[in-house]
Scaffold this motif. Structure first.
Motif, PDB file in Angstrom:
ATOM      1  N   THR A  66       0.823  -1.212   0.000  1.00  0.00           N
ATOM      2  CA  THR A  66       0.000   0.000   0.000  1.00  0.00           C
ATOM      3  C   THR A  66       0.859   1.265   0.000  1.00  0.00           C
ATOM      4  OG1 THR A  66      -1.670  -1.199   1.293  1.00  0.00           O
ATOM      5  CG2 THR A  66      -1.872   1.200   1.195  1.00  0.00           C
ATOM      6  N   PRO A  67       0.523   2.252  -0.827  1.00  0.00           N
ATOM      7  CA  PRO A  67       1.239   3.540  -0.754  1.00  0.00           C
ATOM      8  C   PRO A  67       0.692   4.388   0.391  1.00  0.00           C
ATOM      9  CG  PRO A  67      -0.343   3.577  -2.557  1.00  0.00           C
ATOM     10  CD  PRO A  67      -0.410   2.200  -1.971  1.00  0.00           C
ATOM     11  N   PHE A  68       1.550   4.749   1.345  1.00  0.00           N
ATOM     12  CA  PHE A  68       1.143   5.588   2.473  1.00  0.00           C
ATOM     13  C   PHE A  68       1.716   6.993   2.314  1.00  0.00           C
ATOM     14  CE2 PHE A  68       0.729   1.326   4.275  1.00  0.00           C
ATOM     15  CZ  PHE A  68      -0.478   1.428   4.958  1.00  0.00           C
ATOM     16  N   ASP A  69       0.947   7.988   2.752  1.00  0.00           N
ATOM     17  CA  ASP A  69       1.402   9.377   2.699  1.00  0.00           C
ATOM     18  C   ASP A  69       2.273   9.725   3.901  1.00  0.00           C
ATOM     19  OD1 ASP A  69      -0.173  10.116   0.347  1.00  0.00           O
ATOM     20  OD2 ASP A  69      -1.905   9.856   1.664  1.00  0.00           O
ATOM     21  N   LEU A  70       2.090   9.005   5.015  1.00  0.00           N
ATOM     22  CA  LEU A  70       2.766   9.373   6.255  1.00  0.00           C
ATOM     23  C   LEU A  70       2.869   8.152   7.166  1.00  0.00           C
ATOM     24  CD1 LEU A  70       3.727  11.819   8.131  1.00  0.00           C
ATOM     25  CD2 LEU A  70       1.380  11.834   8.985  1.00  0.00           C
ATOM     26  N   ILE A  71       3.968   8.061   7.912  1.00  0.00           N
ATOM     27  CA  ILE A  71       4.132   7.009   8.922  1.00  0.00           C
ATOM     28  C   ILE A  71       4.312   7.670  10.283  1.00  0.00           C
ATOM     29  CG2 ILE A  71       5.590   5.115   9.742  1.00  0.00           C
ATOM     30  CD1 ILE A  71       6.376   4.549   6.900  1.00  0.00           C
ATOM     31  N   TYR A  95      10.294   7.856   0.430  1.00  0.00           N
ATOM     32  CA  TYR A  95      10.479   9.302   0.547  1.00  0.00           C
ATOM     33  C   TYR A  95       9.390   9.996   1.381  1.00  0.00           C
ATOM     34  CZ  TYR A  95      13.646   8.554  -3.390  1.00  0.00           C
ATOM     35  OH  TYR A  95      14.652   8.109  -4.199  1.00  0.00           O
ATOM     36  N   ARG A  96       8.325   9.294   1.716  1.00  0.00           N
ATOM     37  CA  ARG A  96       7.232   9.959   2.420  1.00  0.00           C
ATOM     38  C   ARG A  96       7.633  10.341   3.845  1.00  0.00           C
ATOM     39  NH1 ARG A  96       5.477  11.679  -1.807  1.00  0.00           N
ATOM     40  NH2 ARG A  96       3.853  10.613  -2.983  1.00  0.00           N
ATOM     41  N   ASP A  97       6.857  11.293   4.422  1.00  0.00           N
ATOM     42  CA  ASP A  97       7.198  11.813   5.745  1.00  0.00           C
ATOM     43  C   ASP A  97       6.999  10.771   6.842  1.00  0.00           C
ATOM     44  OD1 ASP A  97       8.006  14.250   4.878  1.00  0.00           O
ATOM     45  OD2 ASP A  97       6.129  15.282   5.295  1.00  0.00           O
ATOM     46  N   VAL A  98       7.857  10.852   7.854  1.00  0.00           N
ATOM     47  CA  VAL A  98       7.778   9.979   9.027  1.00  0.00           C
ATOM     48  C   VAL A  98       7.829  10.850  10.271  1.00  0.00           C
ATOM     49  CG1 VAL A  98       8.892   8.153  10.356  1.00  0.00           C
ATOM     50  CG2 VAL A  98       8.897   8.046   7.842  1.00  0.00           C
TER      51      VAL A  98
END
Length: 461
Positions: A66-71, A95-98
């Protein structure tokens, strides 16, 4: 168990609202069931999708699907720390924000978190508004960075031409509009074909606008304008050190188009190796950044375009047959302007209104005779050429005689008068911007002060 200081939505200190939160997909990684339950309850009604994992192994499996926008990532967990996994994520091309959360923090940990690529650092226990504010900041910042990237790219690559392709009274244009309304809301891949200048990118934008993805990015890519040796990096991104000159990691255009539409113009110009990789992305919905060991899920709608005969390219072995079939699920063909003369008049009127406002000059008259002449012209450059002719005519004050016939002597005089008018308007505009300072105005214009004085005297200005 770490204590949680929750706060109702109407409590003092209102929870920040992000316009992008409702469409976000968020992954929670924490080994404490209480913390996961708290965050799940808080975010489930606010976000499009929320998932949870009790350890990094389970989280890794979710990221592969699944593509997530944020972790939201806890640091201290059994087995591996969140920081260790974050460093691995960045090294693999995620590359998404964590947002890192922890109950045991000091300055050194905070510094390590930021160096590892954490977008924010929140100390437990925290209140609802604290974590929601952190999420809002990350989503808003990420969206802004992607929008700025796309806008800057469009300023460099977008050719001249407005949304006029959708204007027109011909049966062909009516059919295109109907196809856009029918296909646009679907996730189907579309292949737009037609000669150069017929408006393939504008058609792709129209498909995006009427789709559920309209609020997400539309990212155009001219495949013919990117060198073959870097096109993979441009589309999929790369890791630091993946090749000579890769001084830092970078997201690819598939990531910038996440949730939206990626428009591959001149798709027939893709190198053979890239055709194979694009086919795999379409089939698996995953991309692998150059230098990365893992594939990353993407959610992107593809619209491709070409002015060449792809079926013929397949027959000649220049284009993969399987990729052609995957791209050509639905074909929208744009007829050349010479075959739809009924579109010339509405397009000319549209461009005249649009460009006269942009240039700040009075529109030229479009008489019935002029429109008949425009409709008879073959328009080898199609809609783009028509727009350019209207723009040039506004600047010079008359239509070119290779398009609208007229008297040659009158043409020369009108041309000279038009140039004088353009020169006068430009010089007076620059003088006004210089606050009436003639020396400064002459410097900006690149002429001598004496020349400017002479011109102003002749104009009684």
């Amino acid at each position: 168990m770490t204590p949680i200081a929750d706060a109702p939505a109407d409590a003092a200190g209102d929870i920040a609202f992000s316009p992008h939160l409702a469409g976000a997909s968020i992954l929670i990684v924490d080994d404490e069931p209480g913390m996961r339950n708290f965050l799940m309850r808080m975010l489930a009604s606010r976000c499009r999708h929320v998932a949870e994992a009790a350890d990094v192994a389970a989280a890794s499996r979710l990221l592969e699907a699944t593509p997530f926008d944020l972790i939201i990532l806890d640091n201290i967990m059994a087995g591996r720390t969140g920081l260790e996994w974050l460093e691995e994520l960045r090294g693999s091309g995620f590359y998404r924000d964590v947002i890192l959360i922890t109950a045991f923090a000091d300055l050194e940990t905070a510094i390590k978190a930021l160096r590892a690529g954490a977008a924010d650092f929140v100390l437990k226990p925290f209140r609802s508004n604290q974590i929601l504010n952190a999420i809002a900041r990350c989503l808003d910042r990420g969206r802004l960075l992607r929008e700025n990237f796309v806008l800057k790219r469009e300023l460099k690559t977008l050719p001249g031409g407005g949304p006029g392709i959708m204007a027109g009274a011909s049966l062909s244009t009516h059919a295109v509009r109907s196809m856009i309304e029918r296909v646009g809301p679907m996730p189907t891949t579309v292949l737009v074909t037609g000669e150069s200048g017929t408006g393939k990118e504008v058609t792709a934008r129209a498909l995006h606008t009427v789709s559920p993805r309209a609020a997400k990015p539309f990212v155009p890519v001219n495949c013919a304008a990117i060198a073959p040796e870097i096109i993979e990096s441009e589309l999929f991104g790369h890791l630091k050190g993946a090749f000579t000159g890769a001084a830092s990691s970078r997201e690819g255009l598939f990531f910038y188009a996440q949730g939206g539409t990626l428009f591959l113009d001149e798709v027939g110009e893709l190198p053979p190796a890239m055709q194979s990789k694009l086919l795999r992305v379409i089939e698996d919905k995953k991309v692998r950044p150059v230098g990365a060991e893992r594939e990353i899920p993407v959610d992107v709608r593809l619209v491709a375009a070409t002015n060449c005969d792809l079926a013929d390219a397949v027959a000649q072995g220049r284009f993969r047959q399987d990729l052609y079939y995957r791209l050509n699920v639905v074909n929208i063909h744009l007829s050349p302007l010479r075959e739809r003369a009924a579109d010339v008049a509405p397009l000319a009127r549209l461009f005249m209104d649009e460009l006269s406002a942009q240039l700040g000059v009075a529109p030229l008259g479009l008489s019935d005779a002029t429109l008949r002449d425009l409709a008879r012209y073959p328009w080898p450059g199609n809609v783009r050429e028509l727009r350019n002719v209207i723009e040039r005519s506004l600047i010079l004050g008359d239509f070119p005689r290779d398009v609208v016939p007229g008297d040659a002597e009158e043409d020369e005089e009108a041309f000279s008068q038009a140039l004088d008018a353009v020169e006068k308007a430009h010089m007076l505009k620059v003088l006004g911007e210089a606050g009436g300072n003639r020396a400064e105005a002459a410097r900006r214009l690149g002429v001598s002060r004496k020349t400017l004085d002479r011109k102003l005297k002749a104009w009684n200005a």
